[in-house]
Scaffold this motif. Structure first.
Motif, PDB file in Angstrom:
ATOM      1  N   VAL A   1       0.792  -1.222   0.000  1.00  0.00           N
ATOM      2  CA  VAL A   1       0.000   0.000   0.000  1.00  0.00           C
ATOM      3  C   VAL A   1       0.828   1.277   0.000  1.00  0.00           C
ATOM      4  O   VAL A   1       0.293   2.368  -0.178  1.00  0.00           O
ATOM      5  N   PHE A   2       2.137   1.164   0.223  1.00  0.00           N
ATOM      6  CA  PHE A   2       2.986   2.351   0.133  1.00  0.00           C
ATOM      7  C   PHE A   2       4.304   1.992  -0.529  1.00  0.00           C
ATOM      8  O   PHE A   2       4.660   0.815  -0.668  1.00  0.00           O
ATOM      9  N   GLY A   3       5.038   3.010  -0.956  1.00  0.00           N
ATOM     10  CA  GLY A   3       6.332   2.808  -1.581  1.00  0.00           C
ATOM     11  C   GLY A   3       7.435   3.472  -0.782  1.00  0.00           C
ATOM     12  O   GLY A   3       7.257   4.576  -0.261  1.00  0.00           O
ATOM     13  N   TYR A   4       8.552   2.777  -0.657  1.00  0.00           N
ATOM     14  CA  TYR A   4       9.727   3.381  -0.035  1.00  0.00           C
ATOM     15  C   TYR A   4      10.421   4.297  -1.044  1.00  0.00           C
ATOM     16  O   TYR A   4      10.351   4.082  -2.262  1.00  0.00           O
ATOM     17  N   ILE A   5      11.132   5.273  -0.536  1.00  0.00           N
ATOM     18  CA  ILE A   5      12.011   6.062  -1.386  1.00  0.00           C
ATOM     19  C   ILE A   5      13.128   5.150  -1.901  1.00  0.00           C
ATOM     20  O   ILE A   5      13.713   4.385  -1.149  1.00  0.00           O
ATOM     21  N   ASN A   6      13.387   5.192  -3.196  1.00  0.00           N
ATOM     22  CA  ASN A   6      14.408   4.356  -3.853  1.00  0.00           C
ATOM     23  C   ASN A   6      14.029   2.878  -3.908  1.00  0.00           C
ATOM     24  O   ASN A   6      14.895   2.013  -4.050  1.00  0.00           O
ATOM     25  N   GLY A   7      12.741   2.569  -3.782  1.00  0.00           N
ATOM     26  CA  GLY A   7      12.298   1.197  -3.956  1.00  0.00           C
ATOM     27  C   GLY A   7      12.356   0.365  -2.693  1.00  0.00           C
ATOM     28  O   GLY A   7      12.819   0.815  -1.653  1.00  0.00           O
ATOM     29  N   GLN A   8      11.878  -0.877  -2.796  1.00  0.00           N
ATOM     30  CA  GLN A   8      11.783  -1.767  -1.646  1.00  0.00           C
ATOM     31  C   GLN A   8      13.164  -2.141  -1.118  1.00  0.00           C
ATOM     32  O   GLN A   8      13.940  -2.812  -1.801  1.00  0.00           O
ATOM     33  N   PRO A   9      13.497  -1.742   0.113  1.00  0.00           N
ATOM     34  CA  PRO A   9      14.812  -2.084   0.668  1.00  0.00           C
ATOM     35  C   PRO A   9      14.789  -3.444   1.371  1.00  0.00           C
ATOM     36  O   PRO A   9      13.728  -3.979   1.688  1.00  0.00           O
ATOM     37  N   ASP A  10      15.978  -3.978   1.601  1.00  0.00           N
ATOM     38  CA  ASP A  10      16.121  -5.166   2.434  1.00  0.00           C
ATOM     39  C   ASP A  10      16.240  -4.747   3.895  1.00  0.00           C
ATOM     40  O   ASP A  10      16.697  -3.646   4.207  1.00  0.00           O
ATOM     41  N   TYR A  11      15.821  -5.643   4.785  1.00  0.00           N
ATOM     42  CA  TYR A  11      15.962  -5.412   6.219  1.00  0.00           C
ATOM     43  C   TYR A  11      17.432  -5.222   6.577  1.00  0.00           C
ATOM     44  O   TYR A  11      18.302  -5.976   6.122  1.00  0.00           O
ATOM     45  N   GLN A  12      17.715  -4.206   7.403  1.00  0.00           N
ATOM     46  CA  GLN A  12      19.100  -3.913   7.801  1.00  0.00           C
ATOM     47  C   GLN A  12      19.163  -3.586   9.295  1.00  0.00           C
ATOM     48  O   GLN A  12      19.054  -2.432   9.701  1.00  0.00           O
ATOM     49  N   ASN A  13      19.284  -4.613  10.114  1.00  0.00           N
ATOM     50  CA  ASN A  13      19.488  -4.433  11.554  1.00  0.00           C
ATOM     51  C   ASN A  13      18.446  -3.540  12.218  1.00  0.00           C
ATOM     52  O   ASN A  13      18.761  -2.757  13.111  1.00  0.00           O
ATOM     53  N   GLY A  14      17.215  -3.635  11.774  1.00  0.00           N
ATOM     54  CA  GLY A  14      16.140  -2.889  12.403  1.00  0.00           C
ATOM     55  C   GLY A  14      16.025  -1.443  11.972  1.00  0.00           C
ATOM     56  O   GLY A  14      15.254  -0.667  12.555  1.00  0.00           O
ATOM     57  N   LYS A  15      16.781  -1.035  10.966  1.00  0.00           N
ATOM     58  CA  LYS A  15      16.744   0.342  10.473  1.00  0.00           C
ATOM     59  C   LYS A  15      15.377   0.656   9.860  1.00  0.00           C
ATOM     60  O   LYS A  15      14.795  -0.153   9.148  1.00  0.00           O
ATOM     61  N   THR A  16      14.856   1.855  10.145  1.00  0.00           N
ATOM     62  CA  THR A  16      13.616   2.323   9.545  1.00  0.00           C
ATOM     63  C   THR A  16      13.947   3.103   8.277  1.00  0.00           C
ATOM     64  O   THR A  16      14.838   3.964   8.280  1.00  0.00           O
TER      65      THR A  16
END
Length: 606
Positions: free
Chosen positions: A174-189
């Motif tokens: 339902v939403f898009g991240y800036i620069n596309g779908q990121p991978d999980y990185q140590n709990g980073k938002t």
């Protein structure tokens, strides 16, 4: 109905009915049938039996015939068209399902598990239903809210319960991240570009979008239109790493924030509270009988316990004393049963160990004890006394994901001459411990060849993506030789209490009547009789199948010594091919009977 945009719009006082369809006394008495709604029926078939058993002559899709086999892939362009169709909505709907309730009843089904029916992200082809955009509305390609009410009512009129597949863990994309779908990185938002509009572009602010201006955009109910509703930590890469598997997105499906705290002191978020009220709404409105909860592994146990507690309390107040909550809990038995104990869910869906061991036991590649021991382990749930998992596990051998098979996904009938052993595996499923579930199309022998999710999600009604690489031919054929055999086994299960709730014992066997032992896998493949008893009070029902697909197998099988007299007999209640009408009780290894089972055969004696 169907136009609610806020949890505050729900008026439970006026919504709740004076009377609801009662829950079953025991869910282990039921035979479930799991169907993907988009792939089941579009209500355009002809030449099938309706709910009352009358043949339907209208419609434009004829019954599948052998000449239709692979008629959709005769040329490379045609094959490409067929494959592409499998990635999109193909047209199954609630009205079609309603028209096939009689078909399911005659098969012996007593509970239907329906894939998610709620409104999907408009710009995507999430035909499977797991990409929800509106938790308070029905996906228009599936029908209307009234259509769902009608399905449940019709099912109840035929004595069939209805279980809805629901999602708490995530929404659709339902939403898009800036620069596309990121991978999980140590709990980073990660920063979010915005909610997606109806065309899929993330150009709406991540906040309230208005009560009715954008019904096909963002997410609904509006209580979820806030940044705090989502974890925003990118997609899961390491599926067993904590807290990654709890916080990350399920691929592009967006993880919802449920709250925080320990299991005993969990503080639910506004999001979880809103979702729980939304699902209470569907219970009150439609009279459904249970939920199958998707991806429970990826939820905080405290969140699952909160949901289960609220739903159980609500359903008890309206007279559904045994509303069933089935959790999809991957990761093995220990995690599954620990989750049930902690959260209050009723049963675990056997996506992992059970399908593998059930399929390959019948095909001769697994030790029988490895399957039967799945249901008997007191220490697993930290109990000092013995416990039988007869109502804690939903058992099935085919499903819509087949995570266990990686890139080799296919139905039971696709490999190892599986079609020959289909009745044996269905017999094992319906007469061993657990709540048995049949995946749609099994009764027609679907093979699901292809190695990808789409191929194990064939269309029952034909269309452009029919089973067996066909098109424009439906599979609601009650004269298919598999259909009546499954119906017979289901009827015997219903008739005999021991087959539904009895204790279970894997039985020792002997080829010479002197040396007995449990059947075991030796070498690459086991060709033998596998037998087990279900015992309740003073009734013993003996079930067995032959893993040898080419040869008749004869073996003595141990039975309970205290329940049978020497020279008495057990009568054949079912045989998939001609077998002795009765077998005599002899003094061997205590007491035993001599079974003769045809190649790949299945028998029941009692």
């Amino acid at each position: 109905m169907g136009n609610l945009k806020s949890i505050s719009d729900i008026d439970f006082h006026n919504l709740i009915k004076p009377e609801y369809f009662p829950s079953p006394d025991a869910w282990e008495d039921q035979v479930l049938y799991f169907l993907l709604l988009d792939r089941f029926s579009d209500n355009k078939e002809k030449g099938f039996l309706d709910n009352e058993g009358n043949i339907i002559g209208t419609g434009n899709t004829a019954k599948y015939l052998p000449v239709d086999f692979e008629n959709a892939i005769q040329t490379d362009p045609e094959a490409a068209t067929w494959r592409e169709a499998g990635q999109k909505f193909v047209g199954g709907n609630l009205v079609g399902l309603k028209s096939k309730i009689g078909y399911l009843k005659r098969l012996g089904i007593s509970a239907i598990w329906i894939s998610p029916v709620f409104k999907q992200v408009a710009s995507q082809e999430t035909y499977h239903g797991y990409g929800i955009q509106d938790f308070l509305d029905i996906e228009p390609r599936f029908g209307t809210t009234q259509d769902l009410i009608d399905v449940v009512k019709t099912a109840h009129e035929h004595g069939i319960y209805v279980i809805l597949d629901i999602i708490l863990n995530h929404s659709g994309d339902v939403f898009g991240y800036i620069n596309g779908q990121p991978d999980y990185q140590n709990g980073k938002t990660f920063p979010v570009e915005g909610f997606r509009n109806a065309a899929g572009t993330p150009d709406l602010p991540l906040g309230l979008v208005g009560d009715d201006k954008y019904p096909d955009a963002a997410i609904w109910p509006k209580e979820l239109q806030t940044a705090d509703a989502f974890t925003q930590k990118g997609k899961i890469i390491h599926w067993d790493d904590s807290p990654e598997f709890l916080e990350g997105d399920f691929e592009v499906l967006k993880d919802l924030h449920h709250g925080s705290g320990t299991v005993d002191n969990y503080s639910p978020s506004d999001t979880l509270i809103a979702l729980t009220k939304a699902y209470k709404y569907w219970i009150a409105l439609t009279d459904i009988d249970g939920f199958r909860i998707d991806t429970v592994k990826h939820m905080d146990p405290g969140a699952t316990r909160y949901f289960a507690s609220v739903i159980k309390e609500f359903t008890m107040t309206i007279g559904k004393e045994n509303f069933y909550l089935i959790g999809e809990i991957t990761g093995g038995r220990q995690r599954a049963f620990d989750t049930l104990e902690i959260t209050g869910l009723n049963a675990a869906l056997g996506i992992d160990d059970i399908p593998d061991k059930m399929e390959y036991l019948v095909k001769g590649y697994r030790n029988p004890a490895d399957y039967f021991n799945l249901f008997r382990n007191s220490e697993l749930v930290h109990k000092e006394s013995h416990i039988w998992f007869r109502n804690k596990v939903v058992t099935l051998f085919d499903d819509h994901d087949q995570v266990r098979k990686g890139d080799n996904k296919a139905r039971f009938c696709a490999n190892d001459s599986g079609a020959l052993s289909l009745i044996a595996v269905v017999g094992l499923n319906l007469t061993s411990l657990g709540i048995p579930c049949i995946y749609y199309g099994t009764e027609q022998g679907f093979d699901g060849k292809g190695g990808n999710d789409r191929y194990i999600r064939e269309s029952m009604f034909g269309g452009d993506f029919g089973a067996f690489r066909s098109k424009h031919a439906h599979f609601f054929d009650e004269e298919n030789p598999r259909f009546p055999e499954i119906a017979k086994i289901a009827a015997i299960r219903k008739e005999h209490f021991a087959l539904r709730r009895g204790r279970q014992y894997l039985r020792q066997i002997s080829g010479n009547g002197t040396e007995f032992g449990y059947p075991v896998l030796m070498g690459d493949r086991m060709t033998t009789i596998v037998a087990w008893s279900r015992i309740c009070d003073e009734e013993e029902i003996l079930c067995a199948f032959n893993t040898d697909q080419e040869n008749e197998t004869i073996a003595y099988v141990t039975i309970d010594e205290s329940l049978h007299e020497i020279d008495s007999n057990l009568k054949c209640l079912y045989a998939s091919a001609p077998s002795p009408a009765q077998v005599n009780v002899e003094t061997r290894n205590g007491k035993a009977v001599r079974l003769t089972i045809p190649p790949a055969g299945f028998v029941i004696y009692g």
